[in-house]
Design a protein around this motif. Structure first.
Motif, PDB file in Angstrom:
ATOM      1  N   GLY A  68       0.823  -1.204   0.000  1.00  0.00           N
ATOM      2  CA  GLY A  68       0.000   0.000   0.000  1.00  0.00           C
ATOM      3  C   GLY A  68       0.853   1.248   0.000  1.00  0.00           C
ATOM      4  N   THR A  70       1.391   3.316   2.490  1.00  0.00           N
ATOM      5  CA  THR A  70       2.203   3.430   3.708  1.00  0.00           C
ATOM      6  C   THR A  70       3.540   2.727   3.516  1.00  0.00           C
ATOM      7  OG1 THR A  70       0.254   3.588   5.109  1.00  0.00           O
ATOM      8  CG2 THR A  70       2.284   2.838   6.180  1.00  0.00           C
ATOM      9  N   ASN A  73       5.764   4.602   0.996  1.00  0.00           N
ATOM     10  CA  ASN A  73       6.427   5.782   1.576  1.00  0.00           C
ATOM     11  C   ASN A  73       7.585   5.379   2.488  1.00  0.00           C
ATOM     12  OD1 ASN A  73       4.958   7.803   0.320  1.00  0.00           O
ATOM     13  ND2 ASN A  73       3.360   7.827   1.885  1.00  0.00           N
ATOM     14  N   MET A 144       4.581  15.826  -0.607  1.00  0.00           N
ATOM     15  CA  MET A 144       3.463  15.118  -1.238  1.00  0.00           C
ATOM     16  C   MET A 144       2.925  15.891  -2.447  1.00  0.00           C
ATOM     17  SD  MET A 144       0.790  15.911   1.841  1.00  0.00           S
ATOM     18  CE  MET A 144       0.046  14.304   1.783  1.00  0.00           C
ATOM     19  N   ASN A 148      -4.129  14.943   1.458  1.00  0.00           N
ATOM     20  CA  ASN A 148      -5.318  14.131   1.693  1.00  0.00           C
ATOM     21  C   ASN A 148      -6.455  14.900   2.375  1.00  0.00           C
ATOM     22  OD1 ASN A 148      -2.908  13.738   3.413  1.00  0.00           O
ATOM     23  ND2 ASN A 148      -4.356  12.813   4.848  1.00  0.00           N
ATOM     24  N   GLN A 176      -2.899  10.482  -3.134  1.00  0.00           N
ATOM     25  CA  GLN A 176      -4.207  11.140  -3.324  1.00  0.00           C
ATOM     26  C   GLN A 176      -4.387  11.707  -4.733  1.00  0.00           C
ATOM     27  OE1 GLN A 176      -6.842  11.058  -1.518  1.00  0.00           O
ATOM     28  NE2 GLN A 176      -6.042  10.263   0.416  1.00  0.00           N
ATOM     29  N   LYS A 199      -7.508   3.884  -3.172  1.00  0.00           N
ATOM     30  CA  LYS A 199      -8.030   5.243  -3.395  1.00  0.00           C
ATOM     31  C   LYS A 199      -8.608   5.372  -4.807  1.00  0.00           C
ATOM     32  CE  LYS A 199      -5.925   6.531   0.504  1.00  0.00           C
ATOM     33  NZ  LYS A 199      -6.583   6.789   1.762  1.00  0.00           N
TER      34      LYS A 199
HETATM   35  C1  LIG Z   1      -1.499  11.042   1.190  1.00  0.00           C
HETATM   36  C2  LIG Z   1      -1.534   9.628   1.653  1.00  0.00           C
HETATM   37  N1  LIG Z   1      -0.389   8.920   1.678  1.00  0.00           N
HETATM   38  C3  LIG Z   1      -0.357   7.638   2.075  1.00  0.00           C
HETATM   39  C4  LIG Z   1      -1.502   6.996   2.476  1.00  0.00           C
HETATM   40  C5  LIG Z   1      -1.422   5.565   2.916  1.00  0.00           C
HETATM   41  O1  LIG Z   1      -1.875   4.714   1.915  1.00  0.00           O
HETATM   42  P1  LIG Z   1      -2.366   3.219   2.298  1.00  0.00           P
HETATM   43  O2  LIG Z   1      -3.708   3.394   2.968  1.00  0.00           O
HETATM   44  O3  LIG Z   1      -2.450   2.514   0.994  1.00  0.00           O
HETATM   45  O4  LIG Z   1      -1.339   2.652   3.209  1.00  0.00           O
HETATM   46  C6  LIG Z   1      -2.722   7.685   2.482  1.00  0.00           C
HETATM   47  C7  LIG Z   1      -3.965   7.049   2.962  1.00  0.00           C
HETATM   48  O5  LIG Z   1      -4.877   7.670   3.418  1.00  0.00           O
HETATM   49  C8  LIG Z   1      -2.735   9.046   2.046  1.00  0.00           C
HETATM   50  O6  LIG Z   1      -3.859   9.751   2.019  1.00  0.00           O
END
Ligand SMILES: Cc1ncc(COP(=O)(O)O)c(C=O)c1O
Length: 378
Positions: A68, A70, A73, A144, A148, A176, A199
């Motif tokens: 994902g 997270t 990143n 970013m 979000n 996002q 998303k």
């Molecule tokens: C800007 C942003 N980065 C990273 C994430 C994390 O993504 P994931 O939910 O796939 O881990 C989110 C999730 O809300 C997000 O809005």
């Protein structure tokens, strides 16, 4: 139920579900196996890689599938920091926790000198701070693409130009922006970029890091050779295939999606601004077409959220990831919004099924609540 919280997550598209089902059933092969079953899974993963790459403006070979946004990143920050000479690192003040925490809770303890770049009152990263920072020591920056909470979009290509000139690596969290506005890895000129499936009407638990082929990213976990050894472990086959299908569908509908959500966003803003003392955050900045974050003076965001929820309307009071904490949004605070106003924040994020009727229902509940709270005060 009226769902107006698409920045938190989106419903799975039925066509995406259909594309995944065989890989949750008969097509259960391990993509690393040489058998026919294995080869079928491998071929499908490589199709998905092409589909994700196409929406990201990158080549398939640059896509590293992760669990994902997270993880993508974390992989970028920790993985790039291991190949860079230790020095200074800069992140913007409005980053998602999946960037803030690896930088502030981990890398700073590993000896990185971590700077937090301020934003102006519109939520735009102050690039002048970058110019006045000691570039000679800066090795890695993370800003970013779209926020979000507010939907504010940064000039990543501009920041990337400065970074390339000074040999600084730049990561952008495009979770996002991906699927909501055109995102092109090549023209953004970054070194790495995170995207996420859930998303864009894909399944949860799958995302990707797009990486510049000129750079090396160290893995977070060690194991087999999957995902070029950068992200080893047997692939989440059905998830990846669903992500690919979602990216393909998002590419086809991007223009129409942008048009319809822009109309809804602007209609909502017009109606909100007719209320007394309503603030729209980041209203003067370039923003995502689907996002509106606002606060109404003397109205508590959580109370309004609960009232809307009771009326069957799902919205968010900030970012879903931090809504469990009672602290006001760090994004709004970084924009200089006072604590009381920040506590009033409500985020509306539209999706492809959203309609003007949804706005009518939303405004009806807001107006009803405002008059009932006014009565209570008398
Ligand atoms: C800007 C942003 N980065 C990273 C994430 C994390 O993504 P994931 O939910 O796939 O881990 C989110 C999730 O809300 C997000 O809005």
């Amino acid at each position: 139920m009226i769902y107006l919280d698409h920045n938190a997550t989106t419903p799975l598209d039925p066509d995406v579900l259909e594309s995944m089902l065989p890989f949750l059933g008969n097509q259960f092969g391990n993509p690393s196996s040489l058998s026919r079953l294995g080869r079928t899974a491998r071929t499908a993963i490589e199709v998905a890689r092409e589909q994700v790459a196409a929406l990201a403006g990158a080549s398939a070979s640059q896509v590293i599938f992760t669990s994902g946004g997270t993880e993508a990143n974390n992989l970028a920050l920790l993985g790039l920091s291991q190949v860079a000479k230790k020095g200074a690192l800069a992140i913007s003040a409005i980053e998602h926790p999946s960037v803030l925490s690896p930088a502030l809770d981990y890398l700073s303890y590993q000896g990185w000198d971590t700077h937090v770049l301020p934003v102006n009152t519109s939520g735009i990263v102050d690039v002048n701070t970058l110019e006045t920072s000691n570039m000679a020591d800066l090795r890695l920056i993370s800003v970013m693409l779209a926020n979000n909470e507010t939907g504010v979009i940064q000039d990543i290509a501009g920041i990337a130009n400065d970074c390339r000139k000074h040999h600084i690596m730049l990561h952008t969290d495009a979770v996002q922006a991906f699927g909501k506005i055109p995102v092109n890895f090549k023209t953004l000129h970054v070194h790495s970029m995170s995207v996420s499936s859930h998303k864009i009407n894909g399944p949860k638990g799958v995302g990707a890091l797009i990486v510049d082929p000129e750079i090396t990213v160290q893995p977070l976990v060690y194991g087999g050779g999957q995902e070029k050894t950068i992200r080893p472990g047997t692939e989440n086959v059905a998830g990846i295939i669903g992500f690919g299908k979602a990216a393909e569908l998002a590419a086809v509908s991007l223009e129409q999606h942008m048009l319809s959500t822009t109309q809804l966003r602007d209609e909502l803003i017009t109606r909100l601004l007719k209320l007394d003392h309503c603030t729209i955050f980041g209203v003067n900045a370039p923003r995502l077409p689907n996002t509106v974050q606002f606060a109404i003076q003397n109205v508590d965001g959580e109370m309004l959220l609960m009232a809307l929820d009771q009326a069957g309307i799902a919205v968010s009071s900030g970012s879903a990831c931090s809504s469990a904490s009672k602290a006001p949004s760090h994004v709004l605070q970084a924009m200089g919004v006072d604590e009381i106003t920040a506590r009033g924040a409500i985020r509306i994020s539209f999706g492809s099924a959203s309609t003007t009727d949804n706005i009518d229902s939303l405004m009806a509940v807001i107006n009803q609540q405002l008059s009932s709270w006014m009565f209570d005060d008398e």
